[in-house]
Design an enzyme around this catalytic site. Structure first.
Site, PDB file in Angstrom:
ATOM      1  N   ASP A  52      -0.212  62.359  22.303  1.00 51.95           N
ATOM      2  CA  ASP A  52      -1.332  62.627  21.413  1.00 51.95           C
ATOM      3  C   ASP A  52      -2.551  63.052  22.221  1.00 51.95           C
ATOM      4  O   ASP A  52      -3.008  62.324  23.103  1.00 51.95           O
ATOM      5  CB  ASP A  52      -1.656  61.347  20.629  1.00 51.95           C
ATOM      6  CG  ASP A  52      -2.738  61.582  19.595  1.00 51.95           C
ATOM      7  OD1 ASP A  52      -2.398  62.035  18.484  1.00 51.95           O
ATOM      8  OD2 ASP A  52      -3.927  61.340  19.893  1.00 51.95           O
ATOM      9  N   TYR A  88     -10.914  65.441  23.587  1.00 47.85           N
ATOM     10  CA  TYR A  88     -10.583  64.490  24.662  1.00 47.85           C
ATOM     11  C   TYR A  88     -10.583  65.159  26.052  1.00 47.85           C
ATOM     12  O   TYR A  88     -10.587  64.464  27.064  1.00 47.85           O
ATOM     13  CB  TYR A  88      -9.184  63.873  24.482  1.00 47.85           C
ATOM     14  CG  TYR A  88      -8.918  63.121  23.214  1.00 47.85           C
ATOM     15  CD1 TYR A  88      -9.939  62.654  22.395  1.00 47.85           C
ATOM     16  CD2 TYR A  88      -7.601  62.831  22.833  1.00 47.85           C
ATOM     17  CE1 TYR A  88      -9.656  61.961  21.225  1.00 47.85           C
ATOM     18  CE2 TYR A  88      -7.324  62.132  21.678  1.00 47.85           C
ATOM     19  CZ  TYR A  88      -8.348  61.710  20.879  1.00 47.85           C
ATOM     20  OH  TYR A  88      -8.046  61.024  19.722  1.00 47.85           O
ATOM     21  N   LYS A 100      -5.704  68.065  18.061  1.00 55.73           N
ATOM     22  CA  LYS A 100      -6.616  67.946  16.913  1.00 55.73           C
ATOM     23  C   LYS A 100      -7.765  68.940  16.983  1.00 55.73           C
ATOM     24  O   LYS A 100      -8.299  69.213  18.072  1.00 55.73           O
ATOM     25  CB  LYS A 100      -7.188  66.521  16.842  1.00 55.73           C
ATOM     26  CG  LYS A 100      -6.126  65.439  16.933  1.00 55.73           C
ATOM     27  CD  LYS A 100      -6.686  64.045  16.745  1.00 55.73           C
ATOM     28  CE  LYS A 100      -5.665  63.011  17.197  1.00 55.73           C
ATOM     29  NZ  LYS A 100      -5.740  62.681  18.630  1.00 55.73           N
ATOM     30  N   HIS A 123      -9.425  66.524  12.981  1.00 54.28           N
ATOM     31  CA  HIS A 123      -9.713  65.247  13.662  1.00 54.28           C
ATOM     32  C   HIS A 123     -10.457  64.248  12.766  1.00 54.28           C
ATOM     33  O   HIS A 123     -10.163  63.053  12.785  1.00 54.28           O
ATOM     34  CB  HIS A 123     -10.516  65.529  14.936  1.00 54.28           C
ATOM     35  CG  HIS A 123     -10.374  64.471  15.983  1.00 54.28           C
ATOM     36  ND1 HIS A 123     -10.425  64.719  17.320  1.00 54.28           N
ATOM     37  CD2 HIS A 123     -10.183  63.131  15.878  1.00 54.28           C
ATOM     38  CE1 HIS A 123     -10.265  63.591  17.995  1.00 54.28           C
ATOM     39  NE2 HIS A 123     -10.122  62.617  17.136  1.00 54.28           N
TER      40      HIS A 123
HETATM   41  N1  LIG Z   1      -7.548  60.150  15.683  1.00 57.09           N
HETATM   42  C1  LIG Z   1      -8.523  59.428  16.180  1.00 57.09           C
HETATM   43  O1  LIG Z   1      -9.668  59.478  15.711  1.00 57.09           O
HETATM   44  C2  LIG Z   1      -8.225  58.489  17.325  1.00 57.09           C
HETATM   45  C3  LIG Z   1      -9.120  57.460  17.660  1.00 57.09           C
HETATM   46  C4  LIG Z   1      -8.789  56.606  18.700  1.00 57.09           C
HETATM   47  C5  LIG Z   1      -7.598  56.790  19.396  1.00 57.09           C
HETATM   48  N2  LIG Z   1      -6.765  57.825  19.072  1.00 57.09           N
HETATM   49  C6  LIG Z   1      -5.514  58.063  19.832  1.00 57.09           C
HETATM   50  O2  LIG Z   1      -4.831  56.848  20.038  1.00 57.09           O
HETATM   51  C7  LIG Z   1      -4.636  56.655  21.442  1.00 57.09           C
HETATM   52  C8  LIG Z   1      -4.625  55.169  21.744  1.00 57.09           C
HETATM   53  O3  LIG Z   1      -5.903  54.661  21.517  1.00 57.09           O
HETATM   54  P1  LIG Z   1      -6.217  53.104  21.416  1.00 57.09           P
HETATM   55  O4  LIG Z   1      -7.494  52.996  20.691  1.00 57.09           O
HETATM   56  O5  LIG Z   1      -5.032  52.366  20.921  1.00 57.09           O
HETATM   57  O6  LIG Z   1      -6.551  52.731  22.913  1.00 57.09           O
HETATM   58  P2  LIG Z   1      -5.677  52.332  24.188  1.00 57.09           P
HETATM   59  O7  LIG Z   1      -6.567  52.605  25.322  1.00 57.09           O
HETATM   60  O8  LIG Z   1      -4.352  52.987  24.161  1.00 57.09           O
HETATM   61  O9  LIG Z   1      -5.407  50.788  24.046  1.00 57.09           O
HETATM   62  C9  LIG Z   1      -6.423  49.904  23.652  1.00 57.09           C
HETATM   63  C10 LIG Z   1      -6.386  48.646  24.426  1.00 57.09           C
HETATM   64  O10 LIG Z   1      -5.110  48.012  24.275  1.00 57.09           O
HETATM   65  C11 LIG Z   1      -4.885  47.258  25.430  1.00 57.09           C
HETATM   66  N3  LIG Z   1      -3.456  47.156  25.698  1.00 57.09           N
HETATM   67  C12 LIG Z   1      -2.574  48.158  25.847  1.00 57.09           C
HETATM   68  N4  LIG Z   1      -1.334  47.657  26.023  1.00 57.09           N
HETATM   69  C13 LIG Z   1      -1.453  46.315  25.995  1.00 57.09           C
HETATM   70  C14 LIG Z   1      -0.524  45.242  26.092  1.00 57.09           C
HETATM   71  N5  LIG Z   1       0.797  45.470  26.236  1.00 57.09           N
HETATM   72  N6  LIG Z   1      -1.007  43.986  26.009  1.00 57.09           N
HETATM   73  C15 LIG Z   1      -2.308  43.769  25.854  1.00 57.09           C
HETATM   74  N7  LIG Z   1      -3.235  44.732  25.725  1.00 57.09           N
HETATM   75  C16 LIG Z   1      -2.810  45.990  25.795  1.00 57.09           C
HETATM   76  C17 LIG Z   1      -5.593  47.962  26.567  1.00 57.09           C
HETATM   77  O11 LIG Z   1      -6.213  46.944  27.323  1.00 57.09           O
HETATM   78  P3  LIG Z   1      -6.445  47.065  28.907  1.00 57.09           P
HETATM   79  O12 LIG Z   1      -7.480  48.110  29.074  1.00 57.09           O
HETATM   80  O13 LIG Z   1      -6.914  45.698  29.260  1.00 57.09           O
HETATM   81  O14 LIG Z   1      -5.121  47.450  29.476  1.00 57.09           O
HETATM   82  C18 LIG Z   1      -6.620  48.856  25.890  1.00 57.09           C
HETATM   83  O15 LIG Z   1      -7.928  48.438  26.137  1.00 57.09           O
HETATM   84  C19 LIG Z   1      -5.749  57.457  22.102  1.00 57.09           C
HETATM   85  O16 LIG Z   1      -5.473  57.764  23.437  1.00 57.09           O
HETATM   86  C20 LIG Z   1      -5.789  58.663  21.201  1.00 57.09           C
HETATM   87  O17 LIG Z   1      -4.746  59.560  21.585  1.00 57.09           O
HETATM   88  C21 LIG Z   1      -7.037  58.647  18.032  1.00 57.09           C
END
Ligand SMILES: NC(=O)c1ccc[n+]([C@@H]2O[C@H](COP(=O)([O-])OP(=O)(O)OC[C@H]3O[C@@H](n4cnc5c(N)ncnc54)[C@H](OP(=O)(O)O)[C@@H]3O)[C@@H](O)[C@H]2O)c1
Length: 257
Positions: A56, A61, A91, A124
């Site tokens: 994604d 980004y 997006k 987006h």
């Molecule tokens: N469409 C939209 O508007 C939108 C918005 C936000 C995100 N997204 C998409 O979604 C993706 C993922 O975003 P996300 O918000 O989920 O953020 P993320 O950075 O993937 O994860 C969020 C947090 O989860 C923690 N984490 C990950 N694996 C873990 C585990 N196994 N155990 C405990 N904690 C864990 C991480 O902590 P640590 O830092 O401590 O490892 C991180 O701070 C983005 O990269 C983007 O592609 C889209």
């Protein structure tokens, strides 16, 4: 050489024409946007090696280019034989959410990625900014989104074969209804924040009824980010379930989906 254990990820069908979407995806957003592009590239190569197939990204980004480089590297190294084995989402940024800017924006994304097509192109956010506005932006840059015209341009992108499917992100029910009222191709996906403390039942029911696949972002709550929260990983009920089952809170959350 250390062996990397490969996992197999289930898929869901997507509309009538799209490729099935792998249910677990790998996000590439880094904040501030554009930071740590080398880390994105290395992480994606590693992710492909261990079995991730769904990636994604988004124009805003600034991770399209490192993602594209990682895909090229993975093809060179061998964990994938063809780009068709991957599912790539990107997006449309709000500053390009104008009829005449949609196709050029996708063409720029494809150039950044070094790909001939992507699998899914999303609007987006249900909003628009003055043409060309980036991030961060000011309140004065916000302009109304012309749903009909922008979606028509998204449909054109799919009809041209530049994306296999089109969809939206961060759309609530009313905004989806507005889009569906004129859409010739209904959105295949709505990517929204979704986790056990933000379950969005009304939206999930609506999307299920309309055949729109929901992709969850921030399933763990995005602790440590500017927009996210600790409430998910710190949730007492989830901790109790995790303790009782001998699992981590993250494992409990993923079994919720
Ligand atoms: N469409 C939209 O508007 C939108 C918005 C936000 C995100 N997204 C998409 O979604 C993706 C993922 O975003 P996300 O918000 O989920 O953020 P993320 O950075 O993937 O994860 C969020 C947090 O989860 C923690 N984490 C990950 N694996 C873990 C585990 N196994 N155990 C405990 N904690 C864990 C991480 O902590 P640590 O830092 O401590 O490892 C991180 O701070 C983005 O990269 C983007 O592609 C889209």
């Amino acid at each position: 050489m250390k062996m990397k254990k490969k996992v197999s990820i289930p898929e869901a069908p997507l509309g009538s024409t799209g490729k099935p979407i792998p249910l677990v995806g790998f996000g590439t957003a880094q904040f501030p946007f554009g930071a740590a592009t080398e880390v994105v590239k290395e992480s994606v190569v590693h992710a492909i090696e261990v079995g991730y197939r769904h990636f994604d990204t988004a124009a805003i980004y600034q991770s399209e280019q490192p993602l594209g480089e990682a895909i090229a590297e993975a093809l060179r190294l061998g964990p994938i034989k063809s780009r068709n084995e991957l599912f790539i989402t990107s997006k449309l940024w709000l500053g390009h959410a104008h009829r005449q800017l949609v196709l050029p924006a996708l063409q720029t994304s494809l150039k950044n990625l070094g790909l001939e097509y992507i699998d899914l192109y999303l609007i987006h956010f249900p909003g628009s900014l003055k043409p060309g506005t980036g991030f961060p932006f000011n309140k004065e840059d916000i302009v109304p989104l012309d749903y009909e015209a922008v979606w028509e341009a998204m449909e054109e992108c799919q009809n041209l074969g530049l994306t296999k499917s089109i969809g939206v992100s961060n759309f609530a029910c009313k905004k989806l209804e507005r889009l569906l009222a004129t859409a010739k191709i209904p959105p295949a996906v709505n990517q929204v924040e979704l986790n056990p403390v933000w379950q969005q039942k009304k939206l999930r029911d609506f999307c299920q009824e309309k055949g729109i696949h929901i992709t969850a972002y921030s399933p763990l709550g995005a602790k440590g980010t500017r927009w996210g929260t600790n409430r998910v990983m710190e949730c007492q009920v989830l901790k109790e379930i995790a303790n009782a089952r001998g699992k981590s809170v993250a494992q409990v959350i993923f079994s919720f989906f």
